[in-house]
Design an enzyme around this catalytic site. Structure first.
Site, PDB file in Angstrom:
ATOM      1  N   ASP A 198       0.831  -1.207   0.000  1.00  0.00           N
ATOM      2  CA  ASP A 198       0.000   0.000   0.000  1.00  0.00           C
ATOM      3  C   ASP A 198       0.865   1.256   0.000  1.00  0.00           C
ATOM      4  O   ASP A 198       0.644   2.170  -0.775  1.00  0.00           O
ATOM      5  CB  ASP A 198      -0.971   0.015   1.206  1.00  0.00           C
ATOM      6  CG  ASP A 198      -0.277  -0.232   2.550  1.00  0.00           C
ATOM      7  OD1 ASP A 198       0.950  -0.494   2.579  1.00  0.00           O
ATOM      8  OD2 ASP A 198      -0.973  -0.159   3.587  1.00  0.00           O
ATOM      9  N   ASP A 222       6.834   3.943   3.490  1.00  0.00           N
ATOM     10  CA  ASP A 222       6.983   5.088   4.387  1.00  0.00           C
ATOM     11  C   ASP A 222       8.463   5.208   4.757  1.00  0.00           C
ATOM     12  O   ASP A 222       9.229   5.805   4.004  1.00  0.00           O
ATOM     13  CB  ASP A 222       6.065   4.845   5.593  1.00  0.00           C
ATOM     14  CG  ASP A 222       6.023   6.010   6.570  1.00  0.00           C
ATOM     15  OD1 ASP A 222       6.359   7.122   6.189  1.00  0.00           O
ATOM     16  OD2 ASP A 222       5.634   5.798   7.738  1.00  0.00           O
TER      17      ASP A 222
HETATM   18  P1  IMP Z   1       7.507   1.479   6.514  1.00  0.00           P
HETATM   19  O1  IMP Z   1       8.104   0.202   7.009  1.00  0.00           O
HETATM   20  O2  IMP Z   1       7.788   2.633   7.430  1.00  0.00           O
HETATM   21  O3  IMP Z   1       7.824   1.781   5.086  1.00  0.00           O
HETATM   22  O4  IMP Z   1       5.960   1.361   6.717  1.00  0.00           O
HETATM   23  C1  IMP Z   1       5.169   0.685   5.920  1.00  0.00           C
HETATM   24  C2  IMP Z   1       3.845   0.409   6.568  1.00  0.00           C
HETATM   25  O5  IMP Z   1       3.413   1.394   7.529  1.00  0.00           O
HETATM   26  C3  IMP Z   1       2.827   0.447   5.466  1.00  0.00           C
HETATM   27  O6  IMP Z   1       2.734  -0.794   4.845  1.00  0.00           O
HETATM   28  C4  IMP Z   1       1.578   0.827   6.210  1.00  0.00           C
HETATM   29  O7  IMP Z   1       0.972  -0.332   6.716  1.00  0.00           O
HETATM   30  C5  IMP Z   1       2.041   1.686   7.361  1.00  0.00           C
HETATM   31  N1  IMP Z   1       1.884   3.127   7.046  1.00  0.00           N
HETATM   32  C6  IMP Z   1       2.851   4.027   6.810  1.00  0.00           C
HETATM   33  N2  IMP Z   1       2.357   5.250   6.568  1.00  0.00           N
HETATM   34  C7  IMP Z   1       1.007   5.119   6.616  1.00  0.00           C
HETATM   35  C8  IMP Z   1      -0.090   6.050   6.442  1.00  0.00           C
HETATM   36  O8  IMP Z   1       0.057   7.257   6.172  1.00  0.00           O
HETATM   37  N3  IMP Z   1      -1.332   5.517   6.596  1.00  0.00           N
HETATM   38  C9  IMP Z   1      -1.558   4.219   6.885  1.00  0.00           C
HETATM   39  N4  IMP Z   1      -0.572   3.317   7.039  1.00  0.00           N
HETATM   40  C10 IMP Z   1       0.704   3.768   6.914  1.00  0.00           C
HETATM   41 MG    MG Z   2       1.444  -2.110   4.455  1.00  0.00          MG
END
Ligand code: IMP
Ligand code: MG
Length: 179
Positions: free
Chosen positions: A101, A104
Site C-alpha cells: 500500500d 513510508d
Molecule cells: P515502513 O516500514 O515505514 O515503510 O511502513 C510501511 C507500513 O506502515 C505500510 O505498509 C503501512 O501499513 C504503514 N503506514 C505508513 N504510513 C502510513 C499512512 O500514512 N497511513 C496508513 N498506514 C501507513
Molecule cells: Mg502495508
C-alpha cells in the site's frame, strides 16, 4: 466527532493509475508464464484486488503479513519488522511482484526484500501505490509506483488508522486532531 478525511487521491485518480500500472506490468511480464503477486497484509488488500483483476498476465495470489506500525513508535524498535504470516507456497524460481500500500520509512519493504531474495525467486520486484519520500530511512528500489505523497497520515483504499477507514473508497488525509 471525527471529520471525514480530506481527499488526497480521488477514486477516479486511483482507478486511472491502477489501470496504467496494470498495463505497464502486463507489458513487462509479457514473456512470463506465471507471476506471483505477494500482497502485504493488511493495507494492500484493496489495491491488490483491483490491480490483479486488471492484469492479463497469468498470476497467482499470495499474502504475507508483517508487524504493523505500532511496534516502532518506541526508539528501541525503530526499523524492526517481524514476520506474522508467511506465503503458502515456495517462491523459488518464480517471478515475484510484491504489492504494497505504502512505502513510508522503507523498513518493511527492506525486510521483505531480504527475506524473499534469500528464497531464490527468478525475479523480485515491488509495486507500491503510495510513497512518502520525506520519511525514507531505508532506501528501497520501487519498480512500479502509484503516487508520491507528502508526510501526512493517509487512510482509505486499504490503509487504516487504528484499523479504521480501510474501506473508504478514496485516499484521504487524516486530520491531526483525529489521530
Ligand atoms: P515502513 O516500514 O515505514 O515503510 O511502513 C510501511 C507500513 O506502515 C505500510 O505498509 C503501512 O501499513 C504503514 N503506514 C505508513 N504510513 C502510513 C499512512 O500514512 N497511513 C496508513 N498506514 C501507513
Ligand atoms: Mg502495508
Amino acid at each position: 466527532m471525527a471529520h471525514p478525511p480530506a481527499p488526497l487521491v480521488t477514486e477516479e485518480e486511483i482507478r486511472h493509475k491502477v489501470a496504467e500500472l496494470a498495463a505497464t506490468i502486463d507489458r513487462d511480464y509479457a514473456d512470463v508464464d506465471s507471476l506471483v503477486l505477494v500482497g502485504v497484509l493488511k493495507g494492500s488488500f484493496v489495491f491488490l484486488s483491483d490491480l490483479a483483476r486488471r492484469l492479463t498476465v497469468p498470476n497467482r495470489i499470495e499474502f504475507i503479513a508483517v508487524s504493523s506500525y505500532g511496534d516502532r513508535e518506541s526508539e528501541e524498535h525503530l526499523g524492526s519488522v517481524r514476520l506474522l504470516m508467511d506465503v503458502r507456497h515456495d517462491i523459488a524460481d518464480e517471478h515475484v511482484l510484491v504489492v504494497e500500500d505504502i512505502v513510508d520509512t522503507g523498513h518493511t519493504i527492506a525486510y521483505l526484500q531480504r527475506l524473499l531474495t534469500a528464497r531464490g525467486p527468478a525475479s523480485l520486484k515491488l509495486c507500491t501505490l503510495l510513497h512518502k519520500p520525506d520519511r525514507t530511512e531505508a532506501e528501497v528500489a520501487i519498480d512500479y509506483l502509484g503516487f508520491t505523497i507528502p508526510d501526512v497520515w493517509v487512510v482509505g483504499y486499504g490503509l487504516d488508522y487504528a484499523e479504521r477507514y480501510r474501506t473508504l473508497p478514496y485516499i484521504g488525509e487524516l486530520a491531526a486532531e483525529d489521530r
